[in-house]
Design an enzyme around this catalytic site. Structure first.
Site, mmCIF file in Angstrom:
data_model
loop_
_atom_site.group_PDB
_atom_site.id
_atom_site.type_symbol
_atom_site.label_atom_id
_atom_site.label_comp_id
_atom_site.label_asym_id
_atom_site.label_seq_id
_atom_site.Cartn_x
_atom_site.Cartn_y
_atom_site.Cartn_z
ATOM 1 N N HIS A 279 62.319 0.369 7.478
ATOM 2 C CA HIS A 279 62.691 1.752 7.170
ATOM 3 C C HIS A 279 63.190 2.375 8.469
ATOM 4 O O HIS A 279 62.582 2.186 9.525
ATOM 5 C CB HIS A 279 61.464 2.500 6.654
ATOM 6 C CG HIS A 279 61.770 3.821 6.024
ATOM 7 N ND1 HIS A 279 62.213 4.898 6.752
ATOM 8 C CD2 HIS A 279 61.699 4.237 4.738
ATOM 9 C CE1 HIS A 279 62.397 5.924 5.938
ATOM 10 N NE2 HIS A 279 62.090 5.548 4.702
ATOM 11 N N ARG B 179 65.916 13.382 5.364
ATOM 12 C CA ARG B 179 67.386 13.298 5.413
ATOM 13 C C ARG B 179 68.003 13.759 4.095
ATOM 14 O O ARG B 179 69.039 14.410 4.074
ATOM 15 C CB ARG B 179 67.825 11.875 5.750
ATOM 16 C CG ARG B 179 67.689 11.560 7.240
ATOM 17 C CD ARG B 179 67.906 10.092 7.539
ATOM 18 N NE ARG B 179 66.790 9.289 7.073
ATOM 19 C CZ ARG B 179 66.897 8.146 6.403
ATOM 20 N NH1 ARG B 179 68.091 7.665 6.126
ATOM 21 N NH2 ARG B 179 65.838 7.480 6.019
#
Ligand code: FAD
Length: 647
Positions: A249, A269
């Site tokens: 990740h 995000r």
């Protein structure tokens, strides 16, 4: 044979995360007496840590969304290595599974007009993740547990006992799947608190044990993700596929060292957070690969415009699939443009008002304040890649979740392979758990009900499993019977640390041939030493003993990852080769299959200095024509082999 308590069930589900609980509910509702067994406390599965949401094309936030778009995104994210049938079933059935959760009491965040709210995530064309703040997994598990309690109350009313048809064995670990000939006959288990052994007899066993992250040093995974289900399947004779694909990740915490690897959800995000390097540059614009060029914004203005008006703007490259973002961060840090603690900056503080940040990302706000003394409403976070998820796993039949070659064995959730291809999109795990957990429970129940005769549990296998589990208490002698020199007992914690370091350094986010040879050499040495992993004391709650047993699994699974990573000479999704940096269409339809040479007796008979994994190549089934027609020809030409294209 020592006395080992035995209980008879119809279906045994190993794991009480989302996949396990959903499977258990389905098996019980199909009338089967179902046992759920889990290593940690009931409710403390990985699923509970899931933050961002569940991907399902309900079309609440954008009416253009539908299962076909979700299918396309999933195949693109996995670089077309996904088992297309799994990706199809997943995309078609995910909305029903989310709505079903709501009918069972899940309280999702809402849109202004009262529908389930859906948020943006990397690689998803439309806002698609149903969520509960950044604590979605908690609500998912709470709801499934509530459903289980409701079923148990039903049994109390009807049959006079809460656990008549659905029983949870918490803080208990399965160390072997038992077999009668080819078929599954049950599971050998120990209770962590007392160290007591017991056997759950059952014709059907569903593996739902989650991931393998604890084989790596920097990881978002918690202590119990030691690849147990992967190893149990291998040792029972079922193959694993796609093990080279491990997802790093892009955003884990990098500081302070004690929390390195803890996840920073992609929702940061998705909700507008941006990545910057030490020069303050939004560097992701420099890392958009050709296959995604048409879909992503070229300028900051265009990317920012997308949040308000997605119809007329392309999405910002911070929302590329995870493998792309993780590699970009890695490259920036390597080029000397990293943050003081070896990550990059992730900033929401300049993008949203403080009040919105604390409302939409409450856990992240709390996590950074408590663990790193950083206020994310006022300053950027420092983040870097962390081992998060394994795409590889048990090879299963897409429709039934039955493991290849072992009648009665089923697998669902993170432990199963195929669904996500070479890279999973965020949010696609929670939906995967529900879709395939349900299917696994249903088909395990059907299988158990269809048998004329229950398979018998073999006492010799129980004895062998017991001896294997007790070996760490007599570790000094353990080398001898394997034909190796006896030596002092090895500390399981030291072995674990060395394994994690080797996997992190040599089979991590960027791989090369020489390092993987070195990794295999170190794994062989660790296997020899792990035979002498020893503990003192007794069997009552002895974590050193538990870790000694987990080491067998981590070593097996790590060897699968290293061997497959060495074999695949291309870069694709979660597998990046420094020495073969391009994606090669010739590999598009090749699965690497891992099996152990001597399944049931393996642990003692095989020479640990030699590799235990047999690797072979298998062509994937051709993608169905109507599904291929969902893509433009130009796009397919970037992925499919020449032969597939000519067909
Ligand atoms: P898990 O939930 O991992 O459960 C495994 C179960 O198996 C546990 O009960 C464990 O105790 C048990 N077990 C293991 N070994 C044994 C054994 N030998 N014997 C008995 N029991 C055993 N995905 C998303 O889609 N959206 C997200 O927003 C998201 N956020 C995430 C955030 C974090 C911090 C992490 C770590 C992951 C996130 N993921 C997310 C991924 C997702 O949470 C996992 O992939 C998923 O929960 C795995 O579910 P599972 O049911 O397969 O297994």
């Amino acid at each position: 044979m020592a006395h080992v308590d035995r209980q008879a069930w119809d279906v045994v589900v190993v794991g009480a995360g989302g996949a396990g609980l959903r499977a258990a509910i389905e098996a019980r509702e199909a009338g089967m007496r179902t046992a759920v067994i889990c290593k940690s406390l009931f409710g403390k599965a990985h699923t509970v840590m899931a933050e961002g949401g569940i991907a399902a094309s309900m079309g609440n936030a954008n009416e253009h969304d539908n299962w076909q778009v979700h299918f396309r995104d999933t195949m693109r994210g996995g670089k077309f290595l996904n088992h297309w049938r799994m990706a199809e079933l997943h995309a078609r059935e995910a909305p029903d599974r989310v709505w079903e959760l709501e009918t069972w009491g899940a309280l999702f965040d809402r849109t202004a007009d009262g529908r389930i709210s859906q948020r943006n995530f990397g690689g998803h064309e439309y806002p698609r993740l149903a969520h509960v703040g950044d604590r979605t997994g908690l609500e998912l598990i709470r709801t499934l547990q509530q459903k289980i309690v409701a079923l148990q109350q039903e049994d109390e009313g009807e049959l006079g006992a809460y656990d008549a048809r659905l029983k949870v064995f918490q803080e208990c670990t399965v160390t072997r799947v038992l077999k009668d000939g080819d078929r599954v006959s049950g599971a050998f288990c120990y209770e962590r608190e007392s160290g007591r052994f017991f056997v759950l007899e059952a014709p059907a066993v569903v593996l739902a044990t989650g991931g393998i992250g604890k084989s790596f040093k920097v990881t978002s995974n918690s202590w119990e993700y030691t690849g147990d289900g992967h190893a149990l399947a291998l040792l029972a004779g079922a193959p694993l596929i796609n093990m080279e694909f491990v997802q790093f990740h892009p955003t884990g915490m990098v500081w302070p060292p004690s929390v390195k690897g803890i996840l920073v959800t992609e929702s940061v995000r998705g909700d507008g957070g941006v990545l910057r390097n030490s020069d303050g540059k939004r560097f992701m614009f420099d890392y958009i690969p050709d296959v995604f060029k048409e879909k992503y914004a070229e300028t900051e203005e265009e990317g920012d415009g997308w949040y308000e008006d997605p119809e007329r703007h392309r999405r910002p490259p911070e929302l590329l699939p995870r493998d792309e973002v993780a590699r970009a961060i890695n490259a920036e840090v390597k080029a000397g443009r990293g943050s003081p603690h070896g990550g990059v900056y992730l900033d929401v503080s300049t993008r949203m008002p403080a009040e919105v940040i604390t409302r939409r990302l409450p856990s992240m706000h709390h996590q950074f304040k408590e663990l790193a003394d950083v206020d994310i409403t006022a300053e950027p976070m420092e983040v870097g890649p962390t081992c998060h998820y394994v795409m590889g796993g048990v090879e299963v039949d897409p429709d039934t979740a039955a493991a290849t070659g072992v009648p009665g064995l089923f697998a669902a959730g993170e432990v199963a392979g195929g669904m996500h291809g070479s890279n999973r999109l965020g949010g696609n795990s929670l939906s995967d758990l529900l879709v395939f957990g349900r299917r696994a429970g249903l088909h395990a129940a059907e299988y158990a009900a269809s048998l004329d005769r229950r398979p018998a549990v073999d006492p010799v296998q129980i004895d062998a499993a017991e001896a294997e589990a007790l070996r760490p208490f007599s570790a000094e002698d353990a080398g001898q019977d394997a034909g190796h020199e006896t030596g002092p007992a090895e500390n399981p914690y030291t072995l674990h640390q060395e394994l994690q370091q080797a996997m992190n350094d040599l089979v991590g986010i960027i791989r090369k041939e020489s390092e993987m040879f070195e990794a295999l050499k170190r794994l062989a040495e660790l296997r020899v030493r792990a035979r002498r992993a020893g503990v003192e004391g007794h069997r009552q709650y002895n974590p050193g003993w538990h870790l000694s047993l987990d080491l067998r699994n981590m070593l097996l699974v790590s060897e699968c990852v290293a061997r497959a990573a060495l074999e695949r000479e291309e870069s694709r999704g979660g597998h990046t080769r420094d020495d073969h940096p391009a994606m090669d269409r010739g590999w598009r339809n090749i699965n690497l299959v891992c099996e152990v040479a001597h399944p049931q007796g393996e642990a003692r008979t095989a020479d640990p200095a030699l590799g235990q994994i047999r690797l072979s190549r298998r062509e994937t089934p051709p993608i169905r024509r109507d599904l291929l027609e969902l893509f433009e020809k130009d796009e397919l030409a970037k992925y499919l082999t020449d032969e597939e294209l000519s067909r």
